[in-house]
Design a protein around this motif. Structure first.
Motif, mmCIF file in Angstrom:
data_model
loop_
_atom_site.group_PDB
_atom_site.id
_atom_site.type_symbol
_atom_site.label_atom_id
_atom_site.label_comp_id
_atom_site.label_asym_id
_atom_site.label_seq_id
_atom_site.Cartn_x
_atom_site.Cartn_y
_atom_site.Cartn_z
ATOM 1 N N VAL A 550 -25.890 -0.203 -10.297
ATOM 2 C CA VAL A 550 -26.386 -1.412 -10.958
ATOM 3 C C VAL A 550 -25.801 -1.388 -12.336
ATOM 4 O O VAL A 550 -25.932 -0.576 -13.214
ATOM 5 N N PHE A 551 -24.919 -2.406 -12.844
ATOM 6 C CA PHE A 551 -24.264 -2.489 -14.055
ATOM 7 C C PHE A 551 -24.902 -3.400 -14.891
ATOM 8 O O PHE A 551 -25.262 -4.605 -14.392
ATOM 9 N N ARG A 552 -24.863 -3.573 -16.174
ATOM 10 C CA ARG A 552 -25.053 -4.718 -17.077
ATOM 11 C C ARG A 552 -23.970 -4.865 -17.962
ATOM 12 O O ARG A 552 -23.416 -4.158 -18.872
ATOM 13 N N PHE A 553 -23.350 -6.222 -17.990
ATOM 14 C CA PHE A 553 -22.256 -6.434 -18.668
ATOM 15 C C PHE A 553 -22.636 -7.569 -19.781
ATOM 16 O O PHE A 553 -23.253 -8.580 -19.408
ATOM 17 N N ASP A 554 -22.086 -7.479 -21.086
ATOM 18 C CA ASP A 554 -22.278 -8.405 -22.082
ATOM 19 C C ASP A 554 -21.144 -9.314 -22.247
ATOM 20 O O ASP A 554 -20.045 -8.857 -22.349
ATOM 21 N N THR A 555 -21.050 -10.419 -21.807
ATOM 22 C CA THR A 555 -19.989 -11.357 -21.581
ATOM 23 C C THR A 555 -19.639 -11.943 -23.003
ATOM 24 O O THR A 555 -18.434 -12.403 -23.208
ATOM 25 N N GLU A 556 -20.635 -11.685 -24.049
ATOM 26 C CA GLU A 556 -20.250 -12.172 -25.413
ATOM 27 C C GLU A 556 -19.232 -11.078 -26.005
ATOM 28 O O GLU A 556 -18.421 -11.577 -26.701
ATOM 29 N N ARG A 557 -19.678 -9.920 -26.038
ATOM 30 C CA ARG A 557 -18.950 -8.843 -26.724
ATOM 31 C C ARG A 557 -17.971 -8.291 -25.825
ATOM 32 O O ARG A 557 -17.074 -7.353 -26.075
ATOM 33 N N ARG A 558 -18.107 -8.720 -24.344
ATOM 34 C CA ARG A 558 -16.891 -8.303 -23.237
ATOM 35 C C ARG A 558 -16.890 -6.683 -23.214
ATOM 36 O O ARG A 558 -15.999 -6.079 -23.202
ATOM 37 N N VAL A 559 -18.382 -6.124 -23.138
ATOM 38 C CA VAL A 559 -18.356 -4.652 -22.923
ATOM 39 C C VAL A 559 -19.322 -4.518 -21.962
ATOM 40 O O VAL A 559 -20.380 -5.252 -21.657
ATOM 41 N N MET A 560 -19.247 -3.082 -21.172
ATOM 42 C CA MET A 560 -20.265 -2.761 -20.248
ATOM 43 C C MET A 560 -21.429 -2.157 -21.087
ATOM 44 O O MET A 560 -20.984 -1.170 -21.721
ATOM 45 N N LEU A 561 -22.538 -2.606 -20.804
ATOM 46 C CA LEU A 561 -23.686 -2.102 -21.497
ATOM 47 C C LEU A 561 -24.108 -0.581 -21.010
ATOM 48 O O LEU A 561 -24.267 0.386 -21.643
ATOM 49 N N ASP A 562 -24.369 -0.633 -19.767
ATOM 50 C CA ASP A 562 -25.340 0.551 -19.156
ATOM 51 C C ASP A 562 -24.864 0.359 -17.620
ATOM 52 O O ASP A 562 -24.709 -0.773 -16.991
ATOM 53 N N TYR A 563 -25.588 1.431 -16.945
ATOM 54 C CA TYR A 563 -25.470 1.568 -15.554
ATOM 55 C C TYR A 563 -26.706 2.375 -14.997
ATOM 56 O O TYR A 563 -26.943 3.147 -15.636
ATOM 57 N N ARG A 564 -27.058 2.077 -13.637
ATOM 58 C CA ARG A 564 -27.917 3.082 -13.245
ATOM 59 C C ARG A 564 -27.516 3.180 -11.564
ATOM 60 O O ARG A 564 -27.173 2.294 -11.054
ATOM 61 N N VAL A 565 -27.649 4.250 -11.190
ATOM 62 C CA VAL A 565 -27.448 4.649 -9.663
ATOM 63 C C VAL A 565 -28.725 4.741 -8.793
ATOM 64 O O VAL A 565 -29.875 5.343 -9.345
ATOM 65 N N VAL A 566 -28.781 4.175 -7.723
ATOM 66 C CA VAL A 566 -29.779 3.997 -6.733
ATOM 67 C C VAL A 566 -29.450 4.577 -5.549
ATOM 68 O O VAL A 566 -28.175 4.404 -4.953
ATOM 69 N N ALA A 567 -30.124 5.725 -5.159
ATOM 70 C CA ALA A 567 -29.676 6.760 -4.261
ATOM 71 C C ALA A 567 -30.697 6.378 -2.966
ATOM 72 O O ALA A 567 -32.037 6.615 -3.405
ATOM 73 N N VAL A 568 -30.168 6.423 -1.639
ATOM 74 C CA VAL A 568 -30.927 6.292 -0.621
ATOM 75 C C VAL A 568 -30.814 7.748 0.101
ATOM 76 O O VAL A 568 -29.872 7.881 0.530
ATOM 77 N N TYR A 569 -31.827 8.371 0.527
ATOM 78 C CA TYR A 569 -31.637 9.938 1.152
ATOM 79 C C TYR A 569 -31.574 9.683 2.511
ATOM 80 O O TYR A 569 -32.572 8.853 3.104
ATOM 81 N N PRO A 570 -31.289 10.898 3.229
ATOM 82 C CA PRO A 570 -31.453 10.742 4.716
ATOM 83 C C PRO A 570 -32.923 10.953 5.158
ATOM 84 O O PRO A 570 -33.238 10.460 6.430
ATOM 85 N N ASP A 571 -33.926 11.405 4.390
ATOM 86 C CA ASP A 571 -35.357 11.193 4.976
ATOM 87 C C ASP A 571 -35.769 10.127 4.443
ATOM 88 O O ASP A 571 -37.273 9.929 4.708
ATOM 89 N N GLY A 572 -35.354 9.056 3.954
ATOM 90 C CA GLY A 572 -35.720 7.697 3.807
ATOM 91 C C GLY A 572 -36.236 7.436 2.352
ATOM 92 O O GLY A 572 -36.906 6.605 2.112
ATOM 93 N N SER A 573 -36.339 8.624 1.468
ATOM 94 C CA SER A 573 -36.635 8.265 0.267
ATOM 95 C C SER A 573 -35.656 7.937 -0.642
ATOM 96 O O SER A 573 -34.386 7.740 -0.190
ATOM 97 N N VAL A 574 -36.182 7.372 -1.746
ATOM 98 C CA VAL A 574 -35.287 6.529 -2.656
ATOM 99 C C VAL A 574 -35.325 6.940 -4.101
ATOM 100 O O VAL A 574 -36.649 7.039 -4.594
#
Length: 621
Positions: A550-574
């Motif tokens: 998941v990314f967040r982009f600022d269209t006013e300053r034309r910069v990428m603010l931050d990101y976060r990774v979401v992982a789903v594991y083989p045991d079904g945990s997230v």
């Protein structure tokens, strides 16, 4: 019986005579009635004769509309599968299964097992998510019915026009008078025929439904095929072994349903943790401010501040004389403007037909408020026509109001691109597109990889040549390009070296890399969202970790603010990662610190590299 027929005929003649004695209706009424009859007849013809060639699992198939309220899957000598039709007006459909196309897999002595495994995957993928295929088939049948009805109407109009001219005015008047007098009688006759025909069709449909219900197989209870009736030799096979297949299907459904539920829980937990962390920062800032204000030490404003200041804030000034209430109001207004300018993006990549992830993609896009879903390519395994249901499933995972932007990969094809466009996806083709205020450049991968056949260049371009072409497009663009979305990371090297695009997002590697400095920009490589592992199928419960970003982009300053990774594991945990600040582009860092950041020129040692050797792994890069 003969006497009844005589009385019926006499009654109809009397009705005809009585209706013929009614006043002749105005011309516009007569023309309207004729037009309605013709249009309705053409519509009925179009609907009841509609057909389309598409896929069912790994097979080519022909779908034809029927009027018996039953969906019949004709498997030839094996028998049929019959199911109550969800279509209205007693409509059903017949699906005639054909051969598995030879372009789906390359079947020879070295790849036969891989081909069979791929076919099994296709069956399971269809039964685990039939709604995507059904939605496409319904749309295609409606379009074909419209074309047939339009063609029939055109033929009627043409014949009518030719007849009108051929008869001449005198003959038309001669025939028109008795027809005008019999308007109501003719209308009644048409209505009676339609009523009788509808009754016959309904009775046939009721009989068919009774037969399906009476012989329904219990094997499919609790699945999308519940109530199906199996005939022929297939019946014994299904009754004997169908339970095992349904067991696999249910395991698959239960795994992804559980993972989806845990995704919601993990996202809510992370939101609470983020809120607590933000409150703690505010509290610490409030407790430190009096000490900072009284110390007279300005070093905090000069030392190290550049490393944490956004480029859009350079040169800004503040009013030191503003009252606390005014300052607080200004901050609230600024925060409001910032939120309005921020666009959330969700990136997925290398899905390889794992339609089990579609509900999780939709759920995460909804939870995060994503307005743009970026697909880094390799949605399919072999880029064939029968993999449309994969493309439709992923396109259907985009929430209402959001847009999917896709850069097709080496396991996709021009067929995949066309299917995605039909499903409403914005497929990149070497031009700049603007979505939610973000200017995105990208294209399909210059290579195509087929199981057992290796990779070939379909465009005649190398990675470098494709990158140079995209570089020229970016550098010549009227407005600056914000993102480069391209499947294979190496294609972006010339683009990032030019400095004409600040950020590149890619997939292909099946491992997450970055964000890291490359040339004059920042590159982020997404891992596989299918949980793809070499040598393992991408259908069923996950064999590896599936990741989304998941990314967040600022269209006013034309910069990428931050990101976060979401992982789903083989045991079904997230696991939902904390938001991480996205690095500034090198030119901004250099202007702030006076030092150029280190540029990555070589692929990290733990990163898989591209090879030209043929791949027999359906989930391989």
């Amino acid at each position: 019986m003969r006497a009844f027929g005589v009385r019926l005929w006499a009654g109809l003649r009397a009705l005809w005579t009585r209706l013929g004695g009614l006043p002749v209706p105005p011309r516009w009424v007569r023309y309207t009635l004729v037009g309605l009859v013709v249009v309705l007849a053409c519509a009925v013809y179009g609907v009841t004769t509609a057909s389309v060639r598409a896929s069912l699992g790994p097979h080519n198939a022909t779908y034809e509309v029927t009027t018996n309220s039953v969906i019949t899957v004709d498997l030839g000598p094996l028998g049929t599968v019959q199911l109550e039709s969800p279509l209205p007006a007693s409509l059903g459909a017949t699906v005639r299964i054909e051969e598995i196309p030879d372009d789906l897999t390359s079947v020879d002595s070295a790849t036969t097992l891989n081909a069979l495994a791929s076919d099994v995957q296709s069956y399971l993928q269809f039964f685990s998510g039939p709604s995507a295929t059904i939605s496409y088939i319904a749309k295609a049948l409606i379009q074909d019915a419209g074309r047939r009805a339009g063609a029939a109407l055109g033929v009627v109009v043409l014949i009518s026009a030719v007849g009108y001219l051929a008869l001449g005015s005198a003959r038309r008047r001669e025939l028109g008078v008795p027809l005008a007098r019999g308007t109501w009688a003719i209308t009644a006759g048409v209505a009676i025929v339609a009523l009788v025909g509808g009754t016959v069709v309904t009775n046939r449909a009721t009989t068919s439904l009774y037969e399906v219900g009476a012989q329904a197989s219990s094997v499919f209870d609790g699945t999308a095929l519940e109530g199906a009736r199996i005939t022929g030799r297939l019946s014994g096979v299904i009754e004997t072994y169908g339970g095992q297949l349904v067991g696999v299907y249910r395991d698959n459904e239960n795994f992804y349903a559980g993972a989806n539920s845990k995704l919601t829980e993990a996202w809510q937990l992370r939101a609470e943790e983020d809120l607590a962390a933000a409150d703690l920062l505010v509290e610490n800032a409030a407790s430190d401010s009096p000490e900072r204000a009284g110390s007279g030490d300005d070093s905090a404003a000069t030392d190290g501040s550049a490393a944490t200041t956004d480029p859009g804030e350079q040169g800004s000034t503040t009013d030191d004389t503003a009252s606390p209430s005014e300052d607080e109001s200004s901050q609230e207004k600024a925060a409001e403007i910032d939120e309005k300018d921020i666009v959330t993006l969700l990136m997925v990549s290398d899905l390889h037909c794992n339609t089990g992830m579609s509900p999780l993609i939709k759920n995460l896009a909804t939870l995060s408020g994503a307005k743009v879903v970026l697909n880094g390519g390799d949605s399919t395994i072999n880029g064939t026509a029968v993999e449309r249901f994969c493309v439709d499933s992923f396109a259907g995972a985009v929430p209402k109001g959001a847009t999917m932007v896709q850069s097709d990969g080496n396991h996709d094809s021009s067929i995949t691109s066309g299917q995605a466009r039909d499903a409403g996806v914005t497929v990149l083709d070497g031009k700049v597109v603007e979505v939610e205020g973000i200017r995105i450049l990208g294209d399909s991968d210059p290579n195509e990889t087929r199981i057992g056949q290796g990779s070939t260049s379909v465009t005649g371009e190398t990675y470098t040549q494709a990158g140079e072409r995209l570089r020229d497009v970016a550098c010549e663009a009227k407005d600056p390009v914000d993102l480069l979305l391209i499947h294979t990371p190496a294609v972006g090297d010339p683009v990032l070296a030019s400095g004409c695009v600040p950020i590149q997002l890619s997939g292909h590697k099946h491992v997450r890399i970055g964000p890291q400095v490359v040339g004059q920009g920042i590159r982020y490589v997404s891992s596989t969202t299918a949980g793809a592992v070499e040598g393992a199928a991408t259908i069923g419960p996950l064999n590896g970790v599936a990741q989304m970003t998941v990314f967040r982009f600022d269209t006013e300053r034309r910069v990428m603010l931050d990101y976060r990774v979401v992982a789903v594991y083989p045991d079904g945990s997230v696991e939902v990662g904390a938001p991480m600040t996205f690095p500034l582009v090198p030119t901004v860092v250099e202007s702030l610190t006076g030092q150029a950041p280190e540029t990555v020129t070589d692929t990290p040692a733990d990163t898989p590299v591209d090879t030209d050797t043929p791949s027999t792994d359906p989930a391989g890069p």
